[in-house]
Design a protein around this motif. Structure first.
Motif, short mmCIF file in Angstrom:
data_model
loop_
_atom_site.label_atom_id
_atom_site.label_comp_id
_atom_site.label_asym_id
_atom_site.label_seq_id
_atom_site.Cartn_x
_atom_site.Cartn_y
_atom_site.Cartn_z
N GLN A 1 0.81 -1.22 0.00
CA GLN A 1 0.00 0.00 0.00
C GLN A 1 0.84 1.27 0.00
O GLN A 1 0.31 2.37 -0.10
CB GLN A 1 -0.94 0.00 1.21
CG GLN A 1 -2.07 -0.99 1.08
CD GLN A 1 -2.99 -0.65 -0.07
OE1 GLN A 1 -3.50 0.45 -0.18
NE2 GLN A 1 -3.17 -1.59 -0.99
N MET A 2 2.15 1.10 0.16
CA MET A 2 3.07 2.25 0.05
C MET A 2 4.34 1.74 -0.61
O MET A 2 4.61 0.54 -0.60
CB MET A 2 3.41 2.82 1.43
CG MET A 2 2.42 3.82 1.96
SD MET A 2 3.07 4.74 3.36
CE MET A 2 1.68 5.79 3.70
N THR A 3 5.11 2.68 -1.18
CA THR A 3 6.37 2.27 -1.81
C THR A 3 7.52 2.61 -0.88
O THR A 3 7.35 3.35 0.09
CB THR A 3 6.58 3.02 -3.13
OG1 THR A 3 6.71 4.41 -2.81
CG2 THR A 3 5.42 2.82 -4.09
N ARG A 4 8.69 2.07 -1.23
CA ARG A 4 9.88 2.38 -0.45
C ARG A 4 10.09 3.91 -0.40
O ARG A 4 10.46 4.47 0.61
CB ARG A 4 11.08 1.70 -1.11
CG ARG A 4 12.35 1.77 -0.32
CD ARG A 4 13.56 1.30 -1.11
NE ARG A 4 13.22 0.50 -2.27
CZ ARG A 4 13.71 -0.70 -2.54
NH1 ARG A 4 14.55 -1.24 -1.71
NH2 ARG A 4 13.37 -1.35 -3.63
N GLU A 5 9.82 4.56 -1.54
CA GLU A 5 10.04 6.01 -1.63
C GLU A 5 9.09 6.78 -0.71
O GLU A 5 9.43 7.86 -0.22
CB GLU A 5 9.86 6.49 -3.08
CG GLU A 5 11.00 6.07 -4.02
CD GLU A 5 11.13 4.56 -4.17
OE1 GLU A 5 10.08 3.87 -4.27
OE2 GLU A 5 12.26 4.04 -4.15
N ASP A 6 7.90 6.23 -0.48
CA ASP A 6 6.95 6.91 0.41
C ASP A 6 7.44 6.97 1.85
O ASP A 6 7.01 7.82 2.62
CB ASP A 6 5.59 6.17 0.43
CG ASP A 6 4.84 6.30 -0.88
OD1 ASP A 6 5.09 7.29 -1.58
OD2 ASP A 6 4.03 5.42 -1.20
N VAL A 7 8.28 6.03 2.24
CA VAL A 7 8.65 5.94 3.67
C VAL A 7 10.11 6.30 3.93
O VAL A 7 10.58 6.19 5.05
CB VAL A 7 8.36 4.52 4.24
CG1 VAL A 7 6.88 4.20 4.14
CG2 VAL A 7 9.18 3.44 3.56
#
Ligand SMILES: Cc1cc2nc3c(=O)[nH]c(=O)nc-3n(C[C@H](O)[C@H](O)[C@H](O)COP(=O)(O)OP(=O)(O)OC[C@H]3O[C@@H](n4cnc5c(N)ncnc54)[C@H](O)[C@@H]3O)c2cc1C
Lengths: 268, 489
Positions: free
Chosen positions: B52-58
């Protein structure tokens, strides 16, 4: 010493499930009191919580009628869930169909603080589960199904006020208020669209309708919120009855309303 | 000009370094030594792990942020601490080994006046045969402890969902991979996020979900459970948790020490001494934590690691480490200033400090295997401790050696935690919980050791929104965007 067993509608204690850390005279006399009270009332077992003590202590009678003292008990394994008739000293004279495991493993300490474990089956397993639920602040209603709980409450004569860990109804009155707010919001959208196709004077009337409708939506939201709080008070453990949920639902509804009102303000 | 070196740029280290740099200004130097080029908001890895999220989001690049904050950044890992200096150094120094900045593999000795060790945990997969080697995860299970692990987990989960979609029954096992793990909260979030995604994908019927953990009861969370006041009555997080698991059809095994992992199968021992096995198609098991294995040497190069660090690798601070039975544990055993008792210029913050004992009730199986959660040190206490320690160091630098140290005892600190149980703007759910204090104070609050007025939990959509807002808020803060100091830890 025989102690008084707390019965419905009295609440057993504000604190509960306190681990025993000191294995001393205080614990011994608690264990003895529990046994005396069990004997006097001819019971299968008692949790300290039921005689108004907050320690995590349970005494039960095994298949031969001998006492087992369980200090800081934890049920770590369970299997074979079945529904059977049960009663408890907390609701004298009443019984209900309760789903519990027929086979459990319990770890606990004895009165000297030694680590012990116990495999229990059948009736003994069920009694231990019921008593351990008490030590965590639960009660007889904790493990009842929705229908069974309703039946039990009818037997109690009116709503019980101790819906701890209980099952929730599927429909709530508060939802009617939210439904009203949603229908009104939908009508406002229709009103907004219609306003593009009418004369200016009629448009003005429609704007007034829009304005009063928005007060209506706000009012319904307020009613929803406070009725929700009231229902949350009745169904204390319902996950859907938490204040956070009401705030969330009201927020969603008001965001929708704000968008419609902004559009209406500029275009109507 | 004084120099503060912060080891580790995680929650505690980043908080400490950024505040110290702000308070000290350009007159003194703040150095951060951390091996990764990116900062990771770890709690949101759960959402990466379900796609539900990418590595870049976090994550975000650290270099520009440290440049903005006036912090010297060394992309390196610390190897050893030399508090007394050494042959070539009058002052204390730390030996580091670069992992980036075009100097990978090079070592450097960095002198310091004060040092904050915030190196967090070593993910000790190697403690359980088959779970991994050292800090490297093995091939049989997945993890969500780092952003990369979480990306891998989401790819594996996708395969499981595809099989379930094709009608194949799949079994998912989530929990702790050892009897002495902490961080059950992360596993709790992951299992319920998977459950939520499985329902969304329409494959829930073909997926069996099972929880396995070292907690003595469901809802212990390594804190001996939470006692929550609901409408005037106190109930346990155990009852909350049991009804949630039952409602979402998740079976559970508790009091378990996973002692071996094979392809598709775990072996475990229970608190009652019995042994069991559990098969799986997909498993996420949290590893136990240890210190990252820093060494310490005196002026002559003698190994003094035992003086500075506890046997589990965490740094000794002003806690009472005298071994004591459970009944004698006291709130005052817990550290207040996080200063090393031997070397007064060393501090530890976050997971890196050695706790005096656990928080849950200690427990052993009849075979002598310790099976109890170790103390959680979640984001909020880590941040608060990081800030308090930075405050102390700044005062020591600007007011002199006798400056009063700032205190942040976990026995006087509350913690709020929002555990996600599914992501979605309209159908998300999260359990919001607060405990006060984190470490029970049995003298002040007879009974459970906690103040039931400030210890509560709720689950619902609003919790999810808060969790999502916190994700953006904390990343905003960590990037030192305008107003960052006003956002609480
Ligand atoms: C999946 C997951 C979900 C979580 N969810 C929540 C949550 O919802 N809420 C909450 O409050 N907490 C949560 N936590 C816990 C939270 O992430 C930790 O409490 C927090 O990160 C601890 O901060 P720390 O600074 O001590 O350690 P970390 O944040 O782990 O930072 C340690 C840093 O040190 C660096 N380092 C390691 N070795 C060295 C070395 N030798 N030299 C220099 N640097 C080194 C690491 O690279 C890292 O940057 C979660 C944890 C996990 C794993």
């Amino acid at each position: 010493m025989v102690r008084e067993i707390i019965t419905y509608p009295q609440q057993p204690s504000l604190e509960f499930g306190v681990n025993v850390r000191k294995f001393d005279e205080e614990l011994f006399s608690l264990l003895d009191d529990l046994k005396d009270t069990i004997k006097e009332n001819n019971l299968d077992g008692l949790a300290a919580f039921q005689i108004g003590n907050y320690f995590n202590v349970v005494v039960v009678k095994d298949e031969n009628g001998d006492f087992i003292e369980l200090v800081n008990p934890r049920i770590i394994r369970h299997s074979d869930k079945t529904v059977e008739e049960e009663s408890t000293a907390y609701f004298p004279g009443l019984s209900a169909q309760v789903a519990r495991y027929n086979d459990i493993s319990v770890v606990y300490q004895d009165r000297k603080g030694n680590d012990k474990s116990l495999q229990a089956k059948g009736k003994l397993a069920r009694v231990i589960q019921r008593k351990v639920d008490y030590t965590f602040g639960g009660n007889f209603l904790t493990k009842l199904s929705a229908e069974e709980k309703k039946r039990f409450e009818e037997k109690l004569g009116g709503k019980s006020d101790i819906a701890v860990g209980g099952v929730c109804p599927t429909t709530f009155v508060r939802d009617k208020f939210m439904l009203g707010a949603n229908i009104l919001t939908a009508l406002m959208i229709v009103n907004f669209i219609v306003s593009f196709f009418v004369s200016d004077t009629l448009k003005e009337t429609l704007w007034n309708v829009q304005l009063y409708s928005s007060f209506g939506v706000v009012g319904l939201n307020i009613a929803y919120f406070f009725y929700g709080l009231y229902e949350g008070h009745i169904y204390k453990q319902c996950t859907s009855c938490q204040v956070g949920n009401f705030i969330g639902s009201v927020a969603i509804s008001l965001v929708k309303l704000t968008v419609i009102m902004l559009l209406s303000y500029y275009f109507m | 000009m004084a120099r503060l070196v912060v080891l580790g740029g995680g929650v505690a280290g980043h908080t400490a370094a950024t505040f110290a740099a702000k308070w000290l200004g350009s007159q003194h130097e703040v150095v951060v030594v951390t091996p990764n080029s990116k900062w990771n908001w770890i709690p949101s890895n759960i959402w990466v792990g379900v796609g539900q999220m990418t590595r870049e989001d976090v994550t975000f690049e650290l270099a520009p942020v440290y440049k903005k904050g006036g912090i010297t950044y060394k992309q390196a890992k610390a190897v050893s601490i030399h508090p007394e200096g050494g042959e070539n150094h009058e002052k204390s120094f730390v030996t580091i080994e670069y992992t980036g900045q075009n100097k990978a593999g090079e070592t450097e000795e960095v002198e310091f006046d004060y040092l904050i060790n915030a190196t967090g945990p070593k993910l000790n997969f190697g403690a359980t045969p088959g779970l991994g080697e050292g800090s490297q995860i093995g091939e049989h299970t997945v993890s969500v402890c780092t952003a990369d692990h979480a990306v891998h987990a989401s790819q594996e989960l996708k395969k499981v969902f595809e099989k379930a979609k094709a009608g194949e029954k799949q079994k998912i096992l989530i929990g702790t991979g050892h009897g002495m793990c902490t961080c059950q909260g992360a596993a709790f979030e992951y299992i319920f996020n998977i459950e939520h995604e499985a329902r969304k994908a329409g494959v829930r019927d073909n997926i069996e979900l099972k929880w396995i953990s070292n907690e003595p009861f469901l809802g212990d969370f390594g804190m001996g459970g939470l006692h929550m006041k609901v409408g005037g009555y106190v109930v346990s997080s155990r009852l909350f948790a049991e009804s949630l698991y039952a409602e979402r059809d998740v079976e559970w095994i508790i009091g378990a020490h996973v002692n071996k992992v094979e392809a598709g199968k775990v072996h475990y021992e229970l608190l009652d001494g019995s042994m069991g096995e559990e098969e799986f198609d997909f498993a996420m098991l949290i590893p136990p934590f240890a210190g990252v294995g820093l060494k310490a040497y005196d002026k002559d190069g003698n190994d003094i690691t035992d003086t500075v660090f506890a046997p589990n690798g965490f740094m000794k601070v002003d806690a009472d480490y005298t071994p004591k039975p459970y009944e004698e544990w006291k709130a005052s055993d817990w550290p207040r200033t996080y200063q090393n008792p031997t070397y007064k210029n060393l501090f530890a913050a976050g997971i890196a400090f050695a706790p005096p004992h656990i928080i849950s009730k200690p427990a052993k199986s009849p075979n002598g295997t310790v099976i109890n959660p170790t103390p959680p040190r979640t984001g909020m206490p880590s941040g608060i401790i990081g800030k308090a320690v930075a405050h102390s160091v700044c005062d020591l630098i600007t007011k002199g050696e006798n400056a009063h140290l700032h205190e942040a005892s976990m026995a006087e600190m509350g913690a709020a935690c929002v555990a996600s149980a599914g992501k979605g703007i309209l159908d998300g759910q999260a359990a919001a919980m607060t405990v006060y204090p984190v470490v029970p104070d049995f003298d002040k609050y007879p009974g459970t050791g906690r103040d039931t007025d400030y210890t509560f939990g709720e689950i619902g959509l609003a919790g999810h929104w808060i969790k999502h807002i916190l994700h953006h808020l904390f990343i905003y803060k960590a990037k030192l965007n305008p107003g960052w100091t006003m956002i609480p830890e």
